[in-house]
Write a protein that holds these residues in place. Structure first.
Motif, PDB file in Angstrom:
ATOM      1  N   VAL A 282       0.837  -1.209   0.000  1.00  0.00           N
ATOM      2  CA  VAL A 282       0.000   0.000   0.000  1.00  0.00           C
ATOM      3  C   VAL A 282       0.870   1.257   0.000  1.00  0.00           C
ATOM      4  O   VAL A 282       0.596   2.230  -0.730  1.00  0.00           O
ATOM      5  CB  VAL A 282      -0.949  -0.024   1.211  1.00  0.00           C
ATOM      6  N   VAL A 283       1.940   1.259   0.830  1.00  0.00           N
ATOM      7  CA  VAL A 283       2.853   2.410   0.858  1.00  0.00           C
ATOM      8  C   VAL A 283       3.479   2.625  -0.502  1.00  0.00           C
ATOM      9  O   VAL A 283       3.613   3.762  -0.989  1.00  0.00           O
ATOM     10  CB  VAL A 283       3.932   2.198   1.939  1.00  0.00           C
ATOM     11  N   LEU A 284       3.867   1.538  -1.169  1.00  0.00           N
ATOM     12  CA  LEU A 284       4.492   1.643  -2.483  1.00  0.00           C
ATOM     13  C   LEU A 284       3.517   2.239  -3.499  1.00  0.00           C
ATOM     14  O   LEU A 284       3.901   3.097  -4.317  1.00  0.00           O
ATOM     15  CB  LEU A 284       4.960   0.262  -2.932  1.00  0.00           C
ATOM     16  N   MET A 285       2.264   1.833  -3.442  1.00  0.00           N
ATOM     17  CA  MET A 285       1.258   2.385  -4.365  1.00  0.00           C
ATOM     18  C   MET A 285       1.009   3.863  -4.092  1.00  0.00           C
ATOM     19  O   MET A 285       0.861   4.674  -5.018  1.00  0.00           O
ATOM     20  CB  MET A 285      -0.037   1.584  -4.248  1.00  0.00           C
ATOM     21  N   ASP A 286       0.959   4.238  -2.791  1.00  0.00           N
ATOM     22  CA  ASP A 286       0.763   5.649  -2.436  1.00  0.00           C
ATOM     23  C   ASP A 286       1.926   6.495  -2.926  1.00  0.00           C
ATOM     24  O   ASP A 286       1.730   7.622  -3.434  1.00  0.00           O
ATOM     25  CB  ASP A 286       0.602   5.796  -0.926  1.00  0.00           C
ATOM     26  N   LEU A 287       3.146   5.998  -2.775  1.00  0.00           N
ATOM     27  CA  LEU A 287       4.308   6.737  -3.258  1.00  0.00           C
ATOM     28  C   LEU A 287       4.274   6.882  -4.778  1.00  0.00           C
ATOM     29  O   LEU A 287       4.644   7.926  -5.326  1.00  0.00           O
ATOM     30  CB  LEU A 287       5.596   6.021  -2.830  1.00  0.00           C
ATOM     31  N   ASP A 288       3.817   5.864  -5.460  1.00  0.00           N
ATOM     32  CA  ASP A 288       3.736   5.924  -6.917  1.00  0.00           C
ATOM     33  C   ASP A 288       2.718   6.981  -7.361  1.00  0.00           C
ATOM     34  O   ASP A 288       2.984   7.764  -8.285  1.00  0.00           O
ATOM     35  CB  ASP A 288       3.353   4.549  -7.459  1.00  0.00           C
ATOM     36  N   ARG A 289       1.557   7.023  -6.689  1.00  0.00           N
ATOM     37  CA  ARG A 289       0.553   8.032  -7.037  1.00  0.00           C
ATOM     38  C   ARG A 289       1.053   9.443  -6.715  1.00  0.00           C
ATOM     39  O   ARG A 289       0.837  10.386  -7.480  1.00  0.00           O
ATOM     40  CB  ARG A 289      -0.748   7.738  -6.294  1.00  0.00           C
ATOM     41  N   ALA A 290       1.740   9.568  -5.576  1.00  0.00           N
ATOM     42  CA  ALA A 290       2.249  10.885  -5.204  1.00  0.00           C
ATOM     43  C   ALA A 290       3.303  11.368  -6.201  1.00  0.00           C
ATOM     44  O   ALA A 290       3.365  12.554  -6.540  1.00  0.00           O
ATOM     45  CB  ALA A 290       2.836  10.840  -3.794  1.00  0.00           C
ATOM     46  N   ALA A 291       4.124  10.440  -6.682  1.00  0.00           N
ATOM     47  CA  ALA A 291       5.143  10.821  -7.660  1.00  0.00           C
ATOM     48  C   ALA A 291       4.509  11.243  -8.975  1.00  0.00           C
ATOM     49  O   ALA A 291       4.995  12.173  -9.648  1.00  0.00           O
ATOM     50  CB  ALA A 291       6.105   9.652  -7.884  1.00  0.00           C
ATOM     51  N   ASP A 292       3.416  10.586  -9.362  1.00  0.00           N
ATOM     52  CA  ASP A 292       2.743  10.955 -10.615  1.00  0.00           C
ATOM     53  C   ASP A 292       2.085  12.329 -10.519  1.00  0.00           C
ATOM     54  O   ASP A 292       2.017  13.065 -11.518  1.00  0.00           O
ATOM     55  CB  ASP A 292       1.685   9.911 -10.974  1.00  0.00           C
ATOM     56  N   ARG A 293       1.611  12.687  -9.332  1.00  0.00           N
ATOM     57  CA  ARG A 293       0.899  13.956  -9.174  1.00  0.00           C
ATOM     58  C   ARG A 293       1.845  15.137  -8.939  1.00  0.00           C
ATOM     59  O   ARG A 293       1.441  16.288  -9.098  1.00  0.00           O
ATOM     60  CB  ARG A 293      -0.078  13.864  -8.003  1.00  0.00           C
ATOM     61  N   SER A 294       3.076  14.839  -8.510  1.00  0.00           N
ATOM     62  CA  SER A 294       3.988  15.925  -8.163  1.00  0.00           C
ATOM     63  C   SER A 294       4.581  16.553  -9.424  1.00  0.00           C
ATOM     64  O   SER A 294       4.977  15.856 -10.361  1.00  0.00           O
ATOM     65  CB  SER A 294       5.107  15.399  -7.259  1.00  0.00           C
TER      66      SER A 294
ATOM     67  N   LEU B 195      10.735  10.939  -4.024  1.00  0.00           N
ATOM     68  CA  LEU B 195       9.690   9.915  -3.972  1.00  0.00           C
ATOM     69  C   LEU B 195      10.129   8.648  -4.695  1.00  0.00           C
ATOM     70  O   LEU B 195       9.821   7.528  -4.255  1.00  0.00           O
ATOM     71  CB  LEU B 195       8.397  10.461  -4.586  1.00  0.00           C
ATOM     72  N   ALA B 196      10.843   8.812  -5.797  1.00  0.00           N
ATOM     73  CA  ALA B 196      11.349   7.636  -6.509  1.00  0.00           C
ATOM     74  C   ALA B 196      12.353   6.868  -5.647  1.00  0.00           C
ATOM     75  O   ALA B 196      12.364   5.624  -5.626  1.00  0.00           O
ATOM     76  CB  ALA B 196      12.003   8.063  -7.827  1.00  0.00           C
ATOM     77  N   GLN B 197      13.198   7.595  -4.899  1.00  0.00           N
ATOM     78  CA  GLN B 197      14.139   6.941  -3.993  1.00  0.00           C
ATOM     79  C   GLN B 197      13.401   6.214  -2.885  1.00  0.00           C
ATOM     80  O   GLN B 197      13.760   5.081  -2.500  1.00  0.00           O
ATOM     81  CB  GLN B 197      15.090   7.985  -3.405  1.00  0.00           C
ATOM     82  N   ALA B 198      12.350   6.844  -2.357  1.00  0.00           N
ATOM     83  CA  ALA B 198      11.538   6.188  -1.320  1.00  0.00           C
ATOM     84  C   ALA B 198      10.863   4.944  -1.875  1.00  0.00           C
ATOM     85  O   ALA B 198      10.721   3.925  -1.170  1.00  0.00           O
ATOM     86  CB  ALA B 198      10.504   7.175  -0.776  1.00  0.00           C
ATOM     87  N   GLN B 199      10.433   5.002  -3.139  1.00  0.00           N
ATOM     88  CA  GLN B 199       9.834   3.827  -3.765  1.00  0.00           C
ATOM     89  C   GLN B 199      10.838   2.670  -3.839  1.00  0.00           C
ATOM     90  O   GLN B 199      10.497   1.521  -3.544  1.00  0.00           O
ATOM     91  CB  GLN B 199       9.348   4.178  -5.175  1.00  0.00           C
ATOM     92  N   GLU B 200      12.042   2.978  -4.242  1.00  0.00           N
ATOM     93  CA  GLU B 200      13.059   1.927  -4.343  1.00  0.00           C
ATOM     94  C   GLU B 200      13.349   1.305  -2.977  1.00  0.00           C
ATOM     95  O   GLU B 200      13.496   0.091  -2.850  1.00  0.00           O
ATOM     96  CB  GLU B 200      14.339   2.492  -4.951  1.00  0.00           C
ATOM     97  N   THR B 201      13.421   2.158  -1.946  1.00  0.00           N
ATOM     98  CA  THR B 201      13.668   1.645  -0.595  1.00  0.00           C
ATOM     99  C   THR B 201      12.513   0.761  -0.138  1.00  0.00           C
ATOM    100  O   THR B 201      12.724  -0.318   0.446  1.00  0.00           O
ATOM    101  CB  THR B 201      13.860   2.806   0.386  1.00  0.00           C
TER     102      THR B 201
END
Length: 329
Positions: free
Chosen positions: A140-152, A161-167
């Protein structure tokens, strides 16, 4: 005749012989004692002591063997029994010691079975929680980060956000790997050979070790408990190789013979030397006892460690094999 009376008779024989010698020998003692008489008396005393010591050593030899065995016996290595020999109460004592070892081995096997069963149940519970709770939360966290990166629209924020996704993705992969190690689903679904293949592949990918496999596919049918023990012993052995052996490669072989199935793991590392057996090796020995198998740990021809687990087929055949799903083979 009891041990007490045997010792008493041995000493009585020696003292009786000395008394008879004093009564009927043509030797007298003067007052004061002459030097030649003192030499004869001291020599007789020395003969009595030597004879008494020799007879007692012969009579108590079985007790010495029993003492040595009691100081070295290990119930994780079954079958260590003393031959019943001697006289008097010694054979009864040896038989009592052998019976005690039988009871201890049976009780240890029973308690080990309960402990290992509880351990596997706990492993499954933790693996299930890691997969269902932690794994889903990270997803769920990974999906939220992906949506946040798309909207930013901020490039710097998107990079963070991409770094947080990788982590998060790496953490999710680690959780799944831990869950897999705790509960090898491939063992339940596809059988032992597939599970060992997956285990060795994962080891090679994460450690860089060169893993050489020789896994026979046409093995006799094994019950689930035996397959689990074989898998856990392989898992613990390979973990020890990765952590402590400083090896470049490892050979993993699973072969079937007329009367047994043998798992053998050899590495080219530093070997075990005189290292004390830790909890991991003791755990492997307990698992081996659980299925009546023999675990041998020694030096490999190349200088590393050699771990061999031999499972007798008469132990794993019969009713256990009859109820196994043929599709797993």
């Amino acid at each position: 005749m009891s041990l007490f009376w045997r010792i008493f008779v041995l000493n009585a024989v020696v003292l009786g012989a000395a008394t008879a010698l004093l009564l009927w020998a043509p030797v007298t003692v003067s007052v004061p004692v002459l030097l030649t008489e003192a030499v004869v008396l001291i020599g007789g005393l020395a003969v009595m002591l030597v004879a008494n010591a020799a007879l007692l050593r012969i009579g108590l030899a079985p007790l010495a063997r029993l003492t040595r065995r009691m100081s070295t016996v290990d119930i994780l290595r079954p079958g260590q029994r003393l031959a019943v020999s001697g006289h008097g109460g010694v054979p009864a004592l040896i038989r009592a010691f052998n019976d005690m070892l039988d009871r201890l081995e049976r009780e240890r096997a029973t308690s080990a079975a309960r402990a290992l069963s509880a351990q596997e149940s706990e492993r499954q519970r933790i693996a299930r929680e890691l997969h269902d709770e932690v794994g889903q939360s990270l997803t769920v966290v990974l999906m939220d980060l992906d949506r946040a990166a798309d909207r930013s629209a901020d490039p710097g924020l998107r990079a963070e956000l991409a770094q947080a996704q990788e982590t998060t993705r790496a953490s999710l992969d680690e959780v799944r790997r831990l869950a897999h190690r705790l509960r090898p689903g491939v063992l339940e679904d596809l059988g032992l050979v597939s599970a060992l293949t997956a285990l060795t592949t994962e080891l090679a990918d994460h450690t860089g070790l060169v893993v050489r496999r020789r896994l026979e596919s046409g093995l006799p049918r094994l019950d689930e408990q035996t397959e689990l023990v074989l898998y856990r012993v392989a898992q613990e052995s390979l973990t020890n190789v990765a952590r402590h052996a400083d090896a470049a490669g490892v050979d993993v072989a699973l072969t079937g013979h007329e009367e047994s199935v043998v798992l053998r793991i050899q590495d080219d590392g530093r070997g075990i030397g005189l290292a004390h057996e830790g909890a991991g090796i003791r755990g492997m020995r307990e698992r081996a006892l659980l299925i009546g198998a023999t675990l041998e740990i020694g030096a490999a021809p190349g200088g590393g460690a050699d771990v061999s687990l031999t499972v007798p087929l008469h132990r794993v055949g019969g009713d256990h094999a009859a109820h196994q799903d043929p599709a797993r083979r």
